[in-house]
Design a protein around this motif. Sequence first.
Motif, PDB file in Angstrom:
ATOM      1  N   LYS A 109      50.990  39.971  32.343  1.00  0.00           N
ATOM      2  CA  LYS A 109      50.949  38.850  33.286  1.00  0.00           C
ATOM      3  C   LYS A 109      51.356  37.570  32.567  1.00  0.00           C
ATOM      4  CE  LYS A 109      47.726  40.189  36.915  1.00  0.00           C
ATOM      5  NZ  LYS A 109      46.452  39.876  37.606  1.00  0.00           N
ATOM      6  N   ASN A 110      52.225  36.780  33.208  1.00  0.00           N
ATOM      7  CA  ASN A 110      52.626  35.507  32.604  1.00  0.00           C
ATOM      8  C   ASN A 110      51.618  34.409  32.970  1.00  0.00           C
ATOM      9  OD1 ASN A 110      53.257  34.504  35.197  1.00  0.00           O
ATOM     10  ND2 ASN A 110      55.428  34.996  34.994  1.00  0.00           N
ATOM     11  N   ARG A 111      51.940  33.181  32.616  1.00  0.00           N
ATOM     12  CA  ARG A 111      50.970  32.097  32.793  1.00  0.00           C
ATOM     13  C   ARG A 111      50.695  31.778  34.265  1.00  0.00           C
ATOM     14  NH1 ARG A 111      55.674  29.120  30.987  1.00  0.00           N
ATOM     15  NH2 ARG A 111      56.282  27.451  32.434  1.00  0.00           N
ATOM     16  N   PHE A 112      51.540  32.276  35.156  1.00  0.00           N
ATOM     17  CA  PHE A 112      51.311  32.089  36.594  1.00  0.00           C
ATOM     18  C   PHE A 112      50.595  33.289  37.219  1.00  0.00           C
ATOM     19  CE2 PHE A 112      55.252  29.578  35.768  1.00  0.00           C
ATOM     20  CZ  PHE A 112      54.711  28.323  36.008  1.00  0.00           C
ATOM     21  N   GLY A 113      50.239  34.270  36.378  1.00  0.00           N
ATOM     22  CA  GLY A 113      49.574  35.452  36.911  1.00  0.00           C
ATOM     23  C   GLY A 113      50.532  36.472  37.515  1.00  0.00           C
TER      24      GLY A 113
END
Length: 209
Positions: A109-113
């Motif tokens: 998952k990236n920083r935006f979920g």
Amino acid sequence: MNNLHHATALPDVDKRALRRFLRHQRNALSQQEQRVAAQRLCDQLKTLPEVRRARRLSLYLPINGEIDPTPLLAWLRKRHVDVYLPVLRPFSDNNLWFVAYRSDTPMIKNRFGIWEPDQRFSAKRCNRLPAWALDTLIVPLVGFDAQANRMGMGGGFYDRSLAFMHRPGPSPALIGVAHACQQVASLPIEPWDVPLKAVVSDKGCVRRR
């Protein structure tokens, strides 16, 4: 809501209000409505020449009520289409890589979920394509109008990553996708907006004239 539709010279505050309203619209859909919309969307996408002839295609994994293009995956793989996902490019100012999405692609998952291929996999050049080498990109949006103008999330990820499309040279076909409830009367066009070929929803397709 009429003032939100009046978008010839929409100030930033109105854009934020319109984004909030349209995100609320799609988030209000039930899970069943989302599933039905996703299937209808993918049925529409399968008829598009830009999708049918693509051999290298990028789509996205949905979040926050975005319409889901992933029911298309099995059909694409049967047709031996190489599928790519947008990935936040490390150490860059809101730019994207387009990275191979296969059954064995390691995901995080990236920083935006949002799920995306992990950085070690994405960093290998053999696992990604430059955007100009893609045939078709299926991109999410927050709002659209009857001229196939797109309102994105406001981060400018796609506009920065596809800025080369303002110049002559090879470029992919851009297809926006959304729920029908995300259509508005008109949207302003900014000089940096990368034009879409069309917007497809669960209820139809509008093409740029």
